[in-house]
Design a protein around this motif. Structure first.
Motif, PDB file in Angstrom:
ATOM      1  N   PHE A  40      45.058  66.116  89.833  1.00 42.70           N
ATOM      2  CA  PHE A  40      45.894  67.042  89.068  1.00 42.70           C
ATOM      3  C   PHE A  40      47.349  66.577  89.093  1.00 42.70           C
ATOM      4  CE2 PHE A  40      42.282  69.696  90.356  1.00 42.70           C
ATOM      5  CZ  PHE A  40      41.877  70.148  89.107  1.00 42.70           C
ATOM      6  N   GLU A  41      47.773  66.121  90.260  1.00 37.01           N
ATOM      7  CA  GLU A  41      49.158  65.665  90.435  1.00 37.01           C
ATOM      8  C   GLU A  41      49.511  64.549  89.456  1.00 37.01           C
ATOM      9  OE1 GLU A  41      51.508  62.826  93.543  1.00 37.01           O
ATOM     10  OE2 GLU A  41      49.803  63.958  94.301  1.00 37.01           O
ATOM     11  N   ILE A  42      48.671  63.528  89.351  1.00 37.80           N
ATOM     12  CA  ILE A  42      49.001  62.385  88.501  1.00 37.80           C
ATOM     13  C   ILE A  42      48.951  62.758  87.021  1.00 37.80           C
ATOM     14  CG2 ILE A  42      46.703  61.342  88.320  1.00 37.80           C
ATOM     15  CD1 ILE A  42      50.059  59.519  88.867  1.00 37.80           C
ATOM     16  N   THR A  43      48.052  63.673  86.652  1.00 37.33           N
ATOM     17  CA  THR A  43      47.988  64.139  85.266  1.00 37.33           C
ATOM     18  C   THR A  43      49.285  64.847  84.889  1.00 37.33           C
ATOM     19  OG1 THR A  43      45.594  64.400  85.455  1.00 37.33           O
ATOM     20  CG2 THR A  43      46.693  65.573  83.646  1.00 37.33           C
ATOM     21  N   ILE A  44      49.752  65.705  85.765  1.00 39.00           N
ATOM     22  CA  ILE A  44      50.997  66.430  85.522  1.00 39.00           C
ATOM     23  C   ILE A  44      52.171  65.455  85.478  1.00 39.00           C
ATOM     24  CG2 ILE A  44      52.593  68.120  86.523  1.00 39.00           C
ATOM     25  CD1 ILE A  44      50.022  69.488  87.693  1.00 39.00           C
ATOM     26  N   TYR A  45      52.163  64.467  86.375  1.00 40.62           N
ATOM     27  CA  TYR A  45      53.238  63.470  86.421  1.00 40.62           C
ATOM     28  C   TYR A  45      53.335  62.710  85.100  1.00 40.62           C
ATOM     29  CZ  TYR A  45      55.637  59.123  87.555  1.00 40.62           C
ATOM     30  OH  TYR A  45      56.477  58.052  87.552  1.00 40.62           O
ATOM     31  N   VAL A  46      52.201  62.241  84.596  1.00 38.49           N
ATOM     32  CA  VAL A  46      52.205  61.461  83.357  1.00 38.49           C
ATOM     33  C   VAL A  46      52.693  62.321  82.189  1.00 38.49           C
ATOM     34  CG1 VAL A  46      50.711  60.276  81.683  1.00 38.49           C
ATOM     35  CG2 VAL A  46      50.459  59.827  84.133  1.00 38.49           C
ATOM     36  N   LEU A  47      52.279  63.576  82.146  1.00 39.30           N
ATOM     37  CA  LEU A  47      52.755  64.465  81.080  1.00 39.30           C
ATOM     38  C   LEU A  47      54.275  64.631  81.149  1.00 39.30           C
ATOM     39  CD1 LEU A  47      50.050  67.294  81.131  1.00 39.30           C
ATOM     40  CD2 LEU A  47      50.434  65.593  79.333  1.00 39.30           C
ATOM     41  N   GLY A  48      54.789  64.901  82.327  1.00 39.35           N
ATOM     42  CA  GLY A  48      56.230  65.097  82.479  1.00 39.35           C
ATOM     43  C   GLY A  48      57.012  63.841  82.159  1.00 39.35           C
ATOM     44  N   LEU A  49      56.551  62.706  82.658  1.00 41.66           N
ATOM     45  CA  LEU A  49      57.252  61.449  82.417  1.00 41.66           C
ATOM     46  C   LEU A  49      57.243  61.084  80.937  1.00 41.66           C
ATOM     47  CD1 LEU A  49      58.773  59.145  83.748  1.00 41.66           C
ATOM     48  CD2 LEU A  49      56.577  57.965  84.033  1.00 41.66           C
ATOM     49  N   SER A  50      56.123  61.325  80.265  1.00 46.85           N
ATOM     50  CA  SER A  50      56.060  60.988  78.835  1.00 46.85           C
ATOM     51  C   SER A  50      57.046  61.826  78.023  1.00 46.85           C
ATOM     52  CB  SER A  50      54.640  61.154  78.295  1.00 46.85           C
ATOM     53  OG  SER A  50      54.276  62.513  78.269  1.00 46.85           O
ATOM     54  N   ILE A  51      57.226  63.084  78.407  1.00 38.83           N
ATOM     55  CA  ILE A  51      58.202  63.927  77.700  1.00 38.83           C
ATOM     56  C   ILE A  51      59.617  63.406  77.945  1.00 38.83           C
ATOM     57  CG2 ILE A  51      59.212  66.236  77.558  1.00 38.83           C
ATOM     58  CD1 ILE A  51      56.418  67.342  78.292  1.00 38.83           C
ATOM     59  N   VAL A  52      59.920  63.092  79.194  1.00 38.90           N
ATOM     60  CA  VAL A  52      61.266  62.601  79.526  1.00 38.90           C
ATOM     61  C   VAL A  52      61.548  61.282  78.805  1.00 38.90           C
ATOM     62  CG1 VAL A  52      62.679  61.666  81.397  1.00 38.90           C
ATOM     63  CG2 VAL A  52      61.468  63.788  81.722  1.00 38.90           C
ATOM     64  N   LEU A  53      60.556  60.402  78.757  1.00 35.72           N
ATOM     65  CA  LEU A  53      60.780  59.112  78.095  1.00 35.72           C
ATOM     66  C   LEU A  53      61.017  59.268  76.586  1.00 35.72           C
ATOM     67  CD1 LEU A  53      58.282  56.802  80.014  1.00 35.72           C
ATOM     68  CD2 LEU A  53      60.779  56.941  80.244  1.00 35.72           C
ATOM     69  N   LYS A  54      60.460  60.298  75.985  1.00 34.23           N
ATOM     70  CA  LYS A  54      60.728  60.561  74.562  1.00 34.23           C
ATOM     71  C   LYS A  54      62.187  60.944  74.349  1.00 34.23           C
ATOM     72  CE  LYS A  54      56.197  62.211  73.117  1.00 34.23           C
ATOM     73  NZ  LYS A  54      55.420  63.402  72.715  1.00 34.23           N
ATOM     74  N   TYR A  55      62.773  61.576  75.360  1.00 34.58           N
ATOM     75  CA  TYR A  55      64.145  62.073  75.241  1.00 34.58           C
ATOM     76  C   TYR A  55      65.081  61.371  76.223  1.00 34.58           C
ATOM     77  CZ  TYR A  55      61.883  65.630  72.482  1.00 34.58           C
ATOM     78  OH  TYR A  55      61.144  66.281  71.520  1.00 34.58           O
ATOM     79  N   VAL A  56      64.778  60.110  76.546  1.00 33.77           N
ATOM     80  CA  VAL A  56      65.558  59.373  77.541  1.00 33.77           C
ATOM     81  C   VAL A  56      67.001  59.149  77.076  1.00 33.77           C
ATOM     82  CG1 VAL A  56      64.991  57.013  76.813  1.00 33.77           C
ATOM     83  CG2 VAL A  56      65.372  57.525  79.241  1.00 33.77           C
ATOM     84  N   ASN A  57      67.232  59.175  75.785  1.00 37.49           N
ATOM     85  CA  ASN A  57      68.576  58.976  75.265  1.00 37.49           C
ATOM     86  C   ASN A  57      69.455  60.228  75.401  1.00 37.49           C
ATOM     87  OD1 ASN A  57      67.088  60.379  73.394  1.00 37.49           O
ATOM     88  ND2 ASN A  57      68.023  59.401  71.613  1.00 37.49           N
ATOM     89  N   GLN A  58      68.866  61.324  75.885  1.00 45.28           N
ATOM     90  CA  GLN A  58      69.641  62.556  76.088  1.00 45.28           C
ATOM     91  C   GLN A  58      69.750  62.806  77.599  1.00 45.28           C
ATOM     92  OE1 GLN A  58      68.362  65.846  73.715  1.00 45.28           O
ATOM     93  NE2 GLN A  58      67.950  64.550  71.939  1.00 45.28           N
ATOM     94  N   PRO A  59      70.921  62.590  78.157  1.00 45.66           N
ATOM     95  CA  PRO A  59      71.106  62.700  79.613  1.00 45.66           C
ATOM     96  C   PRO A  59      70.672  64.042  80.203  1.00 45.66           C
ATOM     97  CG  PRO A  59      73.068  61.769  78.579  1.00 45.66           C
ATOM     98  CD  PRO A  59      72.145  62.204  77.479  1.00 45.66           C
TER      99      PRO A  59
END
Length: 171
Positions: A40-59
Protein backbone atom coordinates in the motif's frame (compact mmCIF):
# COMPACT_ATOMS: atom_id res chain seq x y z
CA UNK A 1 -4.71 24.00 -8.13
CA UNK A 2 -5.86 24.00 -4.50
CA UNK A 3 -7.32 20.50 -4.95
CA UNK A 4 -4.02 19.24 -6.38
CA UNK A 5 -2.07 20.70 -3.44
CA UNK A 6 -4.52 19.16 -0.96
CA UNK A 7 -4.12 15.78 -2.69
CA UNK A 8 -0.33 16.01 -2.54
CA UNK A 9 -0.49 16.97 1.13
CA UNK A 10 -2.83 14.14 2.16
CA UNK A 11 -1.03 11.54 0.05
CA UNK A 12 2.29 12.47 1.64
CA UNK A 13 0.91 12.23 5.17
CA UNK A 14 -0.60 8.81 4.45
CA UNK A 15 2.50 7.57 2.61
CA UNK A 16 4.98 8.61 5.29
CA UNK A 17 2.73 7.30 8.06
CA UNK A 18 2.72 3.91 6.34
CA UNK A 19 6.48 4.17 5.84
CA UNK A 20 7.03 4.86 9.54
CA UNK A 21 4.76 2.01 10.62
CA UNK A 22 6.40 -0.38 8.15
CA UNK A 23 9.84 0.42 9.50
CA UNK A 24 8.69 -0.11 13.08
CA UNK A 25 6.97 -3.39 12.20
CA UNK A 26 10.14 -4.56 10.49
CA UNK A 27 12.23 -3.67 13.54
CA UNK A 28 9.75 -5.49 15.78
CA UNK A 29 10.10 -8.66 13.68
CA UNK A 30 6.65 -8.53 12.07
CA UNK A 31 8.00 -8.91 8.54
CA UNK A 32 4.84 -10.29 6.89
CA UNK A 33 2.63 -7.50 8.15
CA UNK A 34 5.35 -5.03 7.12
CA UNK A 35 5.45 -6.56 3.62
CA UNK A 36 1.68 -6.20 3.19
CA UNK A 37 1.78 -2.62 4.43
CA UNK A 38 4.64 -1.85 2.04
CA UNK A 39 2.46 -2.73 -0.97
CA UNK A 40 0.00 0.00 0.00
CA UNK A 41 2.85 2.34 0.90
CA UNK A 42 4.57 2.13 -2.49
CA UNK A 43 1.28 2.54 -4.38
CA UNK A 44 0.53 5.72 -2.45
CA UNK A 45 4.12 6.93 -2.95
CA UNK A 46 3.97 6.52 -6.73
CA UNK A 47 0.63 8.33 -6.91
CA UNK A 48 1.93 11.26 -4.86
CA UNK A 49 5.22 11.50 -6.72
CA UNK A 50 3.52 11.40 -10.12
CA UNK A 51 1.29 14.33 -9.13
CA UNK A 52 4.25 16.35 -7.85
CA UNK A 53 6.27 15.64 -10.99
CA UNK A 54 3.41 16.98 -13.14
CA UNK A 55 3.63 20.25 -11.22
CA UNK A 56 7.39 20.31 -10.55
CA UNK A 57 7.64 23.74 -12.17
CA UNK A 58 5.46 25.19 -9.39
CA UNK A 59 7.49 25.49 -6.16
CA UNK A 60 4.37 25.43 -4.00
CA UNK A 61 3.79 21.78 -4.95
CA UNK A 62 7.27 20.87 -3.69
CA UNK A 63 6.72 22.83 -0.49
CA UNK A 64 3.40 21.07 0.14
CA UNK A 65 5.08 17.73 -0.64
CA UNK A 66 7.83 18.44 1.93
CA UNK A 67 5.42 19.70 4.61
CA UNK A 68 3.20 16.64 4.09
CA UNK A 69 6.27 14.44 4.49
CA UNK A 70 7.18 16.08 7.80
CA UNK A 71 3.63 15.79 9.12
CA UNK A 72 3.54 12.17 7.96
CA UNK A 73 6.50 11.39 10.22
CA UNK A 74 4.64 12.94 13.15
CA UNK A 75 1.37 11.14 12.35
CA UNK A 76 3.13 7.79 11.86
CA UNK A 77 4.98 8.19 15.16
CA UNK A 78 1.76 9.17 16.93
CA UNK A 79 -0.05 6.10 15.53
CA UNK A 80 2.79 3.79 16.56
CA UNK A 81 2.78 5.32 20.03
CA UNK A 82 -0.94 4.63 20.32
CA UNK A 83 -0.69 0.98 19.27
CA UNK A 84 2.62 0.58 21.20
CA UNK A 85 3.87 -2.65 19.71
CA UNK A 86 6.15 -4.91 21.68
CA UNK A 87 7.27 -5.21 25.28
CA UNK A 88 9.43 -3.37 27.76
CA UNK A 89 11.47 -4.54 30.70
CA UNK A 90 11.69 -2.29 33.74
CA UNK A 91 14.54 -2.80 36.12
CA UNK A 92 13.66 -1.25 39.46
CA UNK A 93 16.00 -0.67 42.38
CA UNK A 94 14.59 0.26 45.78
CA UNK A 95 16.51 1.43 48.84
CA UNK A 96 14.29 -0.71 51.10
CA UNK A 97 15.14 -4.41 50.65
CA UNK A 98 12.04 -5.28 52.73
CA UNK A 99 9.63 -3.50 50.36
CA UNK A 100 6.56 -5.44 49.28
CA UNK A 101 6.34 -3.65 45.93
CA UNK A 102 7.22 -6.77 43.91
CA UNK A 103 4.25 -8.63 45.40
CA UNK A 104 1.98 -5.63 44.85
CA UNK A 105 2.94 -5.59 41.17
CA UNK A 106 2.42 -9.36 40.95
CA UNK A 107 -1.06 -8.86 42.42
CA UNK A 108 -1.72 -6.46 39.51
CA UNK A 109 -0.81 -9.18 36.99
CA UNK A 110 2.80 -8.30 36.24
CA UNK A 111 5.52 -10.92 36.11
CA UNK A 112 8.21 -9.84 38.56
CA UNK A 113 11.59 -11.40 39.26
CA UNK A 114 13.30 -9.97 42.33
CA UNK A 115 16.58 -10.34 44.17
CA UNK A 116 18.68 -8.54 46.77
CA UNK A 117 21.56 -6.47 45.46
CA UNK A 118 24.38 -4.62 47.15
CA UNK A 119 24.71 -0.87 46.74
CA UNK A 120 27.19 1.63 48.08
CA UNK A 121 25.08 2.21 51.19
CA UNK A 122 23.85 -1.34 51.79
CA UNK A 123 21.40 -3.87 50.43
CA UNK A 124 18.79 -2.96 47.83
CA UNK A 125 15.74 -4.70 46.44
CA UNK A 126 16.20 -5.17 42.71
CA UNK A 127 13.55 -6.51 40.38
CA UNK A 128 12.62 -6.72 36.74
CA UNK A 129 9.13 -6.42 35.36
CA UNK A 130 8.11 -7.39 31.84
CA UNK A 131 5.10 -5.51 30.47
CA UNK A 132 3.44 -4.67 27.19
CA UNK A 133 4.78 -1.37 25.90
CA UNK A 134 1.29 0.12 25.94
CA UNK A 135 1.28 -0.37 29.74
CA UNK A 136 4.67 1.29 30.26
CA UNK A 137 3.39 4.62 31.59
CA UNK A 138 0.85 2.99 33.88
CA UNK A 139 3.51 0.68 35.35
CA UNK A 140 6.03 3.51 35.67
CA UNK A 141 3.58 5.73 37.56
CA UNK A 142 2.44 2.82 39.74
CA UNK A 143 6.03 2.19 40.82
CA UNK A 144 6.68 5.86 41.56
CA UNK A 145 3.40 6.06 43.47
CA UNK A 146 4.56 3.21 45.71
CA UNK A 147 8.13 4.55 46.05
CA UNK A 148 8.94 8.01 44.64
CA UNK A 149 12.68 7.38 45.14
CA UNK A 150 12.73 4.21 43.03
CA UNK A 151 15.48 3.99 40.42
CA UNK A 152 13.97 2.77 37.13
CA UNK A 153 15.61 1.74 33.86
CA UNK A 154 13.46 0.79 30.87
CA UNK A 155 14.70 -1.39 27.99
CA UNK A 156 13.05 -3.19 25.10
CA UNK A 157 13.74 -6.92 24.92
CA UNK A 158 14.56 -8.26 21.48
CA UNK A 159 13.63 -11.88 22.14
CA UNK A 160 11.33 -13.56 24.66
CA UNK A 161 11.25 -17.22 25.63
CA UNK A 162 9.59 -19.07 28.49
CA UNK A 163 8.55 -17.76 31.86
CA UNK A 164 5.36 -16.32 33.28
CA UNK A 165 4.80 -13.71 30.61
CA UNK A 166 5.19 -15.77 27.44
CA UNK A 167 2.64 -18.30 28.68
CA UNK A 168 0.15 -15.46 29.19
CA UNK A 169 0.76 -13.77 25.82
CA UNK A 170 -0.24 -16.77 23.72
CA UNK A 171 -3.90 -16.16 24.47
Amino acid sequence: MLGILASIFVIQIVYVSFFTLRMILTLKGQKYLAAVLSMFEITIYVLGLSIVLKYVNQPISLIVYAVGYGLGVLVGSWIEGRIALGYITMKVILNDPESDMANTLRDHGYGVTSWIGSGRDGHRLVFEVLAKRKNQNKLYHSILELDPKAFIVVTEPVLLHGGFWTRGTKR
